[in-house]
Design a protein around this motif. Sequence first.
Motif, PDB file in Angstrom:
ATOM      1  N   LEU A  52       0.865  -1.183   0.000  1.00  0.00           N
ATOM      2  CA  LEU A  52       0.000   0.000   0.000  1.00  0.00           C
ATOM      3  C   LEU A  52       0.901   1.232   0.000  1.00  0.00           C
ATOM      4  O   LEU A  52       1.952   1.246   0.644  1.00  0.00           O
ATOM      5  CB  LEU A  52      -0.900   0.002   1.236  1.00  0.00           C
ATOM      6  CG  LEU A  52      -1.944  -1.117   1.282  1.00  0.00           C
ATOM      7  CD1 LEU A  52      -2.689  -1.087   2.607  1.00  0.00           C
ATOM      8  CD2 LEU A  52      -2.931  -1.008   0.118  1.00  0.00           C
ATOM      9  N   THR A 111       7.042   8.106   1.586  1.00  0.00           N
ATOM     10  CA  THR A 111       8.302   8.588   2.173  1.00  0.00           C
ATOM     11  C   THR A 111       9.042   7.487   2.940  1.00  0.00           C
ATOM     12  O   THR A 111      10.207   7.651   3.287  1.00  0.00           O
ATOM     13  CB  THR A 111       8.082   9.813   3.090  1.00  0.00           C
ATOM     14  OG1 THR A 111       7.203   9.441   4.163  1.00  0.00           O
ATOM     15  CG2 THR A 111       7.479  10.970   2.325  1.00  0.00           C
ATOM     16  N   ASP A 112       8.377   6.381   3.208  1.00  0.00           N
ATOM     17  CA  ASP A 112       9.066   5.167   3.658  1.00  0.00           C
ATOM     18  C   ASP A 112       9.183   4.196   2.492  1.00  0.00           C
ATOM     19  O   ASP A 112      10.253   3.659   2.212  1.00  0.00           O
ATOM     20  CB  ASP A 112       8.279   4.464   4.786  1.00  0.00           C
ATOM     21  CG  ASP A 112       8.485   5.126   6.131  1.00  0.00           C
ATOM     22  OD1 ASP A 112       9.641   5.469   6.446  1.00  0.00           O
ATOM     23  OD2 ASP A 112       7.505   5.316   6.853  1.00  0.00           O
ATOM     24  N   TYR A 125       0.688  15.076   6.737  1.00  0.00           N
ATOM     25  CA  TYR A 125       1.028  15.818   7.963  1.00  0.00           C
ATOM     26  C   TYR A 125       0.680  17.295   7.789  1.00  0.00           C
ATOM     27  O   TYR A 125       0.158  17.932   8.703  1.00  0.00           O
ATOM     28  CB  TYR A 125       2.529  15.723   8.249  1.00  0.00           C
ATOM     29  CG  TYR A 125       2.996  14.379   8.727  1.00  0.00           C
ATOM     30  CD1 TYR A 125       2.675  13.927  10.002  1.00  0.00           C
ATOM     31  CD2 TYR A 125       3.773  13.556   7.915  1.00  0.00           C
ATOM     32  CE1 TYR A 125       3.108  12.700  10.451  1.00  0.00           C
ATOM     33  CE2 TYR A 125       4.209  12.320   8.357  1.00  0.00           C
ATOM     34  CZ  TYR A 125       3.880  11.896   9.623  1.00  0.00           C
ATOM     35  OH  TYR A 125       4.303  10.677  10.074  1.00  0.00           O
ATOM     36  N   THR A 167       2.216  10.701   5.706  1.00  0.00           N
ATOM     37  CA  THR A 167       0.949  10.637   6.444  1.00  0.00           C
ATOM     38  C   THR A 167       1.161  10.008   7.825  1.00  0.00           C
ATOM     39  O   THR A 167       2.094   9.218   8.026  1.00  0.00           O
ATOM     40  CB  THR A 167      -0.064   9.759   5.690  1.00  0.00           C
ATOM     41  OG1 THR A 167       0.479   8.422   5.598  1.00  0.00           O
ATOM     42  CG2 THR A 167      -0.341  10.286   4.292  1.00  0.00           C
TER      43      THR A 167
HETATM   44  C1  FAD Z   1      14.147  12.158   4.857  1.00  0.00           C
HETATM   45  C2  FAD Z   1      13.152  11.471   5.742  1.00  0.00           C
HETATM   46  C3  FAD Z   1      12.977  11.919   7.035  1.00  0.00           C
HETATM   47  C4  FAD Z   1      12.068  11.281   7.870  1.00  0.00           C
HETATM   48  N1  FAD Z   1      11.935  11.732   9.150  1.00  0.00           N
HETATM   49  C5  FAD Z   1      11.089  11.110   9.977  1.00  0.00           C
HETATM   50  C6  FAD Z   1      10.970  11.550  11.325  1.00  0.00           C
HETATM   51  O1  FAD Z   1      11.594  12.523  11.740  1.00  0.00           O
HETATM   52  N2  FAD Z   1      10.127  10.867  12.132  1.00  0.00           N
HETATM   53  C7  FAD Z   1       9.402   9.792  11.688  1.00  0.00           C
HETATM   54  O2  FAD Z   1       8.645   9.205  12.471  1.00  0.00           O
HETATM   55  N3  FAD Z   1       9.487   9.365  10.422  1.00  0.00           N
HETATM   56  C8  FAD Z   1      10.312   9.986   9.559  1.00  0.00           C
HETATM   57  N4  FAD Z   1      10.431   9.549   8.269  1.00  0.00           N
HETATM   58  C9  FAD Z   1       9.673   8.376   7.841  1.00  0.00           C
HETATM   59  C10 FAD Z   1       8.349   8.682   7.107  1.00  0.00           C
HETATM   60  O3  FAD Z   1       8.350   9.968   6.559  1.00  0.00           O
HETATM   61  C11 FAD Z   1       7.137   8.541   8.018  1.00  0.00           C
HETATM   62  O4  FAD Z   1       7.104   7.282   8.607  1.00  0.00           O
HETATM   63  C12 FAD Z   1       5.820   8.817   7.288  1.00  0.00           C
HETATM   64  O5  FAD Z   1       4.802   9.014   8.217  1.00  0.00           O
HETATM   65  C13 FAD Z   1       5.412   7.680   6.366  1.00  0.00           C
HETATM   66  O6  FAD Z   1       4.174   8.028   5.784  1.00  0.00           O
HETATM   67  P1  FAD Z   1       3.916   7.825   4.231  1.00  0.00           P
HETATM   68  O7  FAD Z   1       2.544   8.320   3.973  1.00  0.00           O
HETATM   69  O8  FAD Z   1       4.983   8.422   3.424  1.00  0.00           O
HETATM   70  O9  FAD Z   1       3.956   6.233   4.147  1.00  0.00           O
HETATM   71  P2  FAD Z   1       4.350   5.270   2.952  1.00  0.00           P
HETATM   72  O10 FAD Z   1       5.805   5.332   2.691  1.00  0.00           O
HETATM   73  O11 FAD Z   1       3.449   5.463   1.797  1.00  0.00           O
HETATM   74  O12 FAD Z   1       3.988   3.883   3.658  1.00  0.00           O
HETATM   75  C14 FAD Z   1       4.666   3.446   4.828  1.00  0.00           C
HETATM   76  C15 FAD Z   1       4.211   2.025   5.167  1.00  0.00           C
HETATM   77  O13 FAD Z   1       2.851   2.036   5.555  1.00  0.00           O
HETATM   78  C16 FAD Z   1       2.057   1.229   4.686  1.00  0.00           C
HETATM   79  N5  FAD Z   1       0.800   1.950   4.507  1.00  0.00           N
HETATM   80  C17 FAD Z   1       0.651   3.223   4.078  1.00  0.00           C
HETATM   81  N6  FAD Z   1      -0.648   3.589   4.135  1.00  0.00           N
HETATM   82  C18 FAD Z   1      -1.328   2.509   4.598  1.00  0.00           C
HETATM   83  C19 FAD Z   1      -2.700   2.267   4.893  1.00  0.00           C
HETATM   84  N7  FAD Z   1      -3.650   3.195   4.724  1.00  0.00           N
HETATM   85  N8  FAD Z   1      -3.042   1.046   5.387  1.00  0.00           N
HETATM   86  C20 FAD Z   1      -2.113   0.089   5.590  1.00  0.00           C
HETATM   87  N9  FAD Z   1      -0.794   0.273   5.312  1.00  0.00           N
HETATM   88  C21 FAD Z   1      -0.407   1.460   4.837  1.00  0.00           C
HETATM   89  C22 FAD Z   1       2.871   1.081   3.420  1.00  0.00           C
HETATM   90  O14 FAD Z   1       2.550  -0.110   2.738  1.00  0.00           O
HETATM   91  C23 FAD Z   1       4.279   1.066   3.985  1.00  0.00           C
HETATM   92  O15 FAD Z   1       4.592  -0.195   4.483  1.00  0.00           O
HETATM   93  C24 FAD Z   1      11.312  10.173   7.400  1.00  0.00           C
HETATM   94  C25 FAD Z   1      11.463   9.744   6.076  1.00  0.00           C
HETATM   95  C26 FAD Z   1      12.374  10.383   5.255  1.00  0.00           C
HETATM   96  C27 FAD Z   1      12.527   9.900   3.843  1.00  0.00           C
END
Ligand code: FAD
Length: 480
Positions: free
Chosen positions: A217, A222-223, A265, A296
Amino acid sequence: MTDRISFLLNGAPRTVSGLAPTTTVLEYLRGAERACGTKEGCAEGDCGACTVVLGEPTGDGLRYRAINGCIAFLPQLDGKLLLTVEGLAEGNALHPVQDAMVECDGSQCGFCTPGFVMALFAFQQGGEPASDDAIHEALAGNLCRCTGYRPIVEAARRVAAVRDPGFELRAPSLRAGVAALPHDGDLAIEQGGGRFFAPTSLDRLLALRAAHPDAHLLAGGTDLALLVTKEYRALDIVIAVTQVPELARIVLDDKALTIGAAATYTDALPLLERFFPSLGLMIRRLGSRQIRNAGTIGGNIANASPIGDMPPGLIALGATVALRSAAGARELALEDFFLDYRKTALRPDEIVESVRIPLPAPDALFRTYKIAKRWDQDISAVCGAYRLTIADGRVTEARIAYGGMAATPKRAARTEQALIGRAWTEATVAQAIAALADDFAPLSDWRASADYRRKVAGNLLRRLWLESAQPTLTLGVMAL
Ligand SMILES: Cc1cc2nc3c(=O)[nH]c(=O)nc-3n(C[C@H](O)[C@H](O)[C@H](O)COP(=O)(O)OP(=O)(O)OC[C@H]3O[C@@H](n4cnc5c(N)ncnc54)[C@H](O)[C@@H]3O)c2cc1C
Ligand code: FES
Ligand code: FES
């Protein structure tokens, strides 16, 4: 249903097919478009050299936000405007942001410059003030390795809150161009061994989830995108959750704030900051603005990292997570969602739908703190979160959770018991700190040693005590 990705690139329509769906925006720009102004520094969202700006339809206009092109997949552009550094100047006339960078000597190496220009463009379009805080926040995701920040900040001051008549003239045609994109219904792409779906209804998302329980998903990516850009993994099937309107909703009622799993966010920040100021400050330190514009809370929860910044605060606040599949919905206390290291209660056919955060009573004391090696753009070594009710000098309720202290974000049950029913005094706090050893046996890793984590976890509880005893300490930096 379409298998083509349609977007505007600097105002010109593009319809793309034939590329693997996990091609990043940066790869596409530098490869297919030969638009090499956008640079690759780190390919993991840290340096900002790849910053581009997305124009997304809102009502009758477009909203401009900076993102990292290196960790955005091409299908995420569907139905939007992509602006790059090549698209700002008009003929030989530089954009005011570019002018300001030239006049202030903000460009030294040139490599990081396009990223700074795009971050500044989004900053200017957002109408933010020329304050140090606003500028710092807008630029924290862009690294200048030659340490030439002063002239770049000066350029930011010049353009802050300044109208941009040239771009205002272009805006209606950009909006019309986005509206005219052949962007109808769901995306379903199969190319180069990869499949990508972006359903636009909750029912179709859940049906796809049931049909492809092994799919990844995708929310902000960003992860997830780092699996491709850093681990070079092929993602066979990706299902985006972001086009489903129900998942982007943020709903406030008299009891709780409910944030859909696809709300970024940046979208959630105003209400979070209003009702949970400490959580708001935490979000302002999470990644950079580019990361927060895409990432998110849903992704932060689902990814189940033991050092994610959101779970400890949400657990302390008594948040619940709504999970949904085609078979129905259920709600779990957030602490019960995390089972083991990166293992959650999510069933293969389920998605995270939303997180519900009860509004705290006016007299509740709530803080969440993050300890990391750097202030900005760094993951926590330890995160501590506390929600206490204190009546007549006694603790009547305590919810405490930590990140970085166990394989999952976890409640500190013994520590809570050491507080409940006791006078809120330094001696009680010392006993509660001692009880942390019964709750946690942290590991050493490259972020921090076990000893450091133990020490810091106790110090954070002590900090809560100090702040509650001296409220002036809760201002600004001290609140973190
Ligand atoms: C440069 C950088 C800095 C960062 N700094 C921080 C920080 O300071 N603190 C921190 O906590 N994190 C940090 N992160 C990590 C990341 O940004 C966060 O964890 C963010 O909240 C992930 O959200 P996303 O929407 O991008 O998830 P995604 O990358 O889209 O998904 C993350 C995971 O969740 C799953 N997923 C997504 N949505 C759903 C859903 N609705 N139902 C079930 N599964 C789902 C995906 O399959 C995946 O496994 C950083 C990342 C980067 C690249
Ligand atoms: S290349 Fe460094 S943030 Fe994208
Ligand atoms: S101006 Fe590019 S690294 Fe400093």
